[in-house]
Design an enzyme around this catalytic site. Structure first.
Site, mmCIF file in Angstrom:
data_model
loop_
_atom_site.group_PDB
_atom_site.id
_atom_site.type_symbol
_atom_site.label_atom_id
_atom_site.label_comp_id
_atom_site.label_asym_id
_atom_site.label_seq_id
_atom_site.Cartn_x
_atom_site.Cartn_y
_atom_site.Cartn_z
ATOM 1 N N GLY A 73 -45.652 54.164 26.070
ATOM 2 C CA GLY A 73 -46.219 55.591 26.128
ATOM 3 C C GLY A 73 -46.948 55.502 27.754
ATOM 4 O O GLY A 73 -46.551 56.380 28.353
ATOM 5 N N THR A 74 -47.522 54.392 28.187
ATOM 6 C CA THR A 74 -48.079 54.576 29.438
ATOM 7 C C THR A 74 -46.957 54.334 30.522
ATOM 8 O O THR A 74 -47.240 55.224 31.326
ATOM 9 C CB THR A 74 -48.819 53.069 29.630
ATOM 10 O OG1 THR A 74 -49.996 53.213 28.364
ATOM 11 C CG2 THR A 74 -49.703 53.040 30.830
ATOM 12 N N SER A 200 -44.436 56.674 22.257
ATOM 13 C CA SER A 200 -44.581 55.498 22.354
ATOM 14 C C SER A 200 -44.261 54.590 20.817
ATOM 15 O O SER A 200 -44.683 55.483 19.661
ATOM 16 C CB SER A 200 -46.209 54.921 22.136
ATOM 17 O OG SER A 200 -46.582 53.875 22.025
ATOM 18 N N GLY A 201 -43.417 53.767 20.527
ATOM 19 C CA GLY A 201 -42.981 53.471 19.487
ATOM 20 C C GLY A 201 -43.788 52.926 18.386
ATOM 21 O O GLY A 201 -43.892 53.184 17.337
ATOM 22 N N HIS A 202 -44.953 52.019 18.941
ATOM 23 C CA HIS A 202 -45.915 51.599 18.057
ATOM 24 C C HIS A 202 -46.892 52.544 17.179
ATOM 25 O O HIS A 202 -47.679 52.077 16.517
ATOM 26 C CB HIS A 202 -46.700 50.506 18.627
ATOM 27 C CG HIS A 202 -47.742 51.013 19.777
ATOM 28 N ND1 HIS A 202 -49.138 50.577 19.295
ATOM 29 C CD2 HIS A 202 -47.730 51.291 20.833
ATOM 30 C CE1 HIS A 202 -49.680 51.150 20.252
ATOM 31 N NE2 HIS A 202 -48.954 51.353 21.263
ATOM 32 N N THR A 238 -33.060 45.272 32.005
ATOM 33 C CA THR A 238 -32.208 45.107 30.949
ATOM 34 C C THR A 238 -32.542 45.863 29.570
ATOM 35 O O THR A 238 -33.668 45.626 29.157
ATOM 36 C CB THR A 238 -31.818 43.659 30.584
ATOM 37 O OG1 THR A 238 -31.480 43.127 31.941
ATOM 38 C CG2 THR A 238 -30.919 43.519 29.536
ATOM 39 N N CYS A 326 -68.685 49.662 23.354
ATOM 40 C CA CYS A 326 -67.878 48.337 23.266
ATOM 41 C C CYS A 326 -66.697 48.311 22.354
ATOM 42 O O CYS A 326 -65.574 47.706 22.743
ATOM 43 C CB CYS A 326 -68.849 47.285 22.947
ATOM 44 S SG CYS A 326 -70.474 47.205 23.908
HETATM 45 N N1 PLP Z 1 -51.285 58.394 25.147
HETATM 46 C C1 PLP Z 1 -51.959 58.417 23.857
HETATM 47 C C2 PLP Z 1 -52.544 59.835 23.493
HETATM 48 C C3 PLP Z 1 -52.192 57.392 23.212
HETATM 49 O O1 PLP Z 1 -53.098 57.468 21.890
HETATM 50 C C4 PLP Z 1 -51.900 55.845 23.567
HETATM 51 C C5 PLP Z 1 -52.462 54.975 22.918
HETATM 52 O O2 PLP Z 1 -53.188 54.816 22.278
HETATM 53 C C6 PLP Z 1 -50.872 55.941 24.869
HETATM 54 C C7 PLP Z 1 -50.792 57.456 25.720
HETATM 55 C C8 PLP Z 1 -50.522 54.728 25.287
HETATM 56 O O3 PLP Z 1 -49.401 54.295 24.617
HETATM 57 P P1 PLP Z 1 -48.676 52.777 24.819
HETATM 58 O O4 PLP Z 1 -49.851 51.807 24.131
HETATM 59 O O5 PLP Z 1 -47.437 52.716 24.053
HETATM 60 O O6 PLP Z 1 -48.720 52.521 26.345
#
Ligand code: PLP
Length: 386
Positions: A73-74, A200-202, A238, A326
């Site tokens: 996602g990032t 984001s897949g996870h 790839t 923390c």
């Molecule tokens: N955006 C949101 C709203 C998220 O909650 C997250 C992860 O917690 C991300 C982006 C980042 O996704 P990734 O961990 O796949 O980079």
């Protein structure tokens, strides 16, 4: 009950669906070729990727060529934001909110130190933005709105349909970080006229290390990761075939699970939330109760520290997360709760519970039974007293 404990942190990451693992395995063991190779051993994987792209597109009602596989996602967020700015070098203004995930917020902070102007929309006590403030913030040099679909800490949903319409009307692009929404809510990108959507897949029962950027056909955006010809030259690297296949399966499963999210997951979330608020004095819900993801609740317990709550919960096998400093991996308490004006004593005692389709009634009953005791015990030794 799950011998590993009770996992109520699905907004952090999700359990990989067994069906996803199953479809991935052959591509980790037997079919490990490079999809770009001329010979059959690798080349036979190209149609597999095409099929996966179709499965993802089907979940979103998008077209195959609008789906770009990324690593997370990032990366999807960085690609959309930085790719748009690179494509429109004369435009220097972007609009976002005060409650974005760091994967958008820190990109915006970085850009604001390099000649871009960033407007961060405020939120009210319920975590909602004001659409009039959005409209008034759009200027001649505004190029992009980057506003999330659902907040990862509170689950609060943003009015993305209206935001997309405003963006269209004002001639600016709209990128939506939908990492927390995809898989939990049905999204129809033929009806929702946004330009970019990050996934984001996870977060939807696929593995970590795979993501998607939806980029609407015809929208101008430069590539962010330059390299080979993969993803039609838009994203070099790839292809991660096993993870792409796994994510496509996760999308297929998500489509079948929307009813379960809306009914079963939501019912368990509501049961947990109501019991915590009823049985524990000085507790309060953070965020808009009505417009929320079905799986998330963020509850504050005054006079206790989130870290301490999580430590005692962990002893009982309960995994959740906290908006205090923390445990959230940062030095600062939750920027989301602060932007919502939540009092510091409540922010420090905030806990986010995020359920999934794998959460059971027995698990929720256990948490409901144990949580009042955890909070009571901590308050007895708390320097604040209750
Ligand atoms: N955006 C949101 C709203 C998220 O909650 C997250 C992860 O917690 C991300 C982006 C980042 O996704 P990734 O961990 O796949 O980079």
């Amino acid at each position: 009950m799950n011998p590993e404990g009770i996992y109520l942190d699905s907004n952090a990451t999700t359990k990989i669906a067994p069906e996803v693992v199953e479809v991935m395995l052959p591509y980790l063991t037997e079919y490990y070729g490079n999809p770009s190779s001329m010979y059959k051993f690798g080349g036979q994987l190209a149609p597999i990727i095409k099929k996966a792209r179709d499965q993802v597109a089907a979940l979103l009602n998008a077209d195959r060529d609008e789906i770009i596989f990324t690593s997370c996602g990032t990366e999807s967020n960085n690609t959309a934001i930085r790719g748009v700015l690179a494509a429109y070098p004369e435009k220097k203004h972007i609009i976002t909110t005060q409650v974005e995930h760091p994967a958008v917020m820190n990109v915006c902070h970085y850009l604001s130190q390099r000649g871009y102007e960033v407007t961060e929309l405020s939120v009210d006590n319920y975590g909602r933005i004001e659409l009039d403030e959005l409209k008034e913030s759009i200027r001649d040099d505004t190029v992009l709105l980057s506003i999330m679909y659902a907040n990862n800490e509170t689950g609060v949903l943003f009015p993305v349909q209206k935001i997309a319409e405003i963006a269209k009307e004002k001639g600016v692009l709209f990128h939506c970080d939908a990492v927390q929404a995809v898989g939990k809510l049905a999204i129809d990108l033929k009806k929702l006229p946004l330009d970019f959507l990050s996934i984001s897949g996870h977060k939807l029962h696929a593995p970590k290390g795979i993501g998607i950027l939806f980029a609407r056909r015809g929208v101008k955006v430069d590539p962010y990761l330059l390299g080979g010809h993969q993803e039609r030259g838009f994203r070099g690297g790839t292809e991660n075939v096993p993870y792409i296949v796994g994510l496509a399966k996760a999308c297929e499963l998500a489509e079948k699970c929307f009813d379960c999210e809306r009914n079963q997951v939501k019912a368990l979330r509501d049961e947990l939330e109501e019991a915590l608020l009823k049985n524990i004095p000085y507790s309060k819900l953070n965020g808009n109760k009505d417009e929320r993801l079905p799986n998330t609740t963020n509850v504050s317990f005054e006079f206790v520290e989130g870290e301490a709550i999580l430590l005692l919960s962990d002893e009982l096998g309960i995994a959740a997360s906290s908006g205090s400093a923390c445990t959230s991996g940062s030095l600062e308490p939750s920027h989301v709760l602060r932007a919502m004006g939540v009092l510091p004593t409540y922010i420090h005692g905030s806990v986010r519970f995020s359920l999934s389709r794998y959460t059971t009634k027995k698990e929720i009953d256990f948490v409901i039974d144990k949580f009042p005791g955890i909070i009571k015990r901590l308050r007895e030794i708390s320097p604040y007293g209750a």
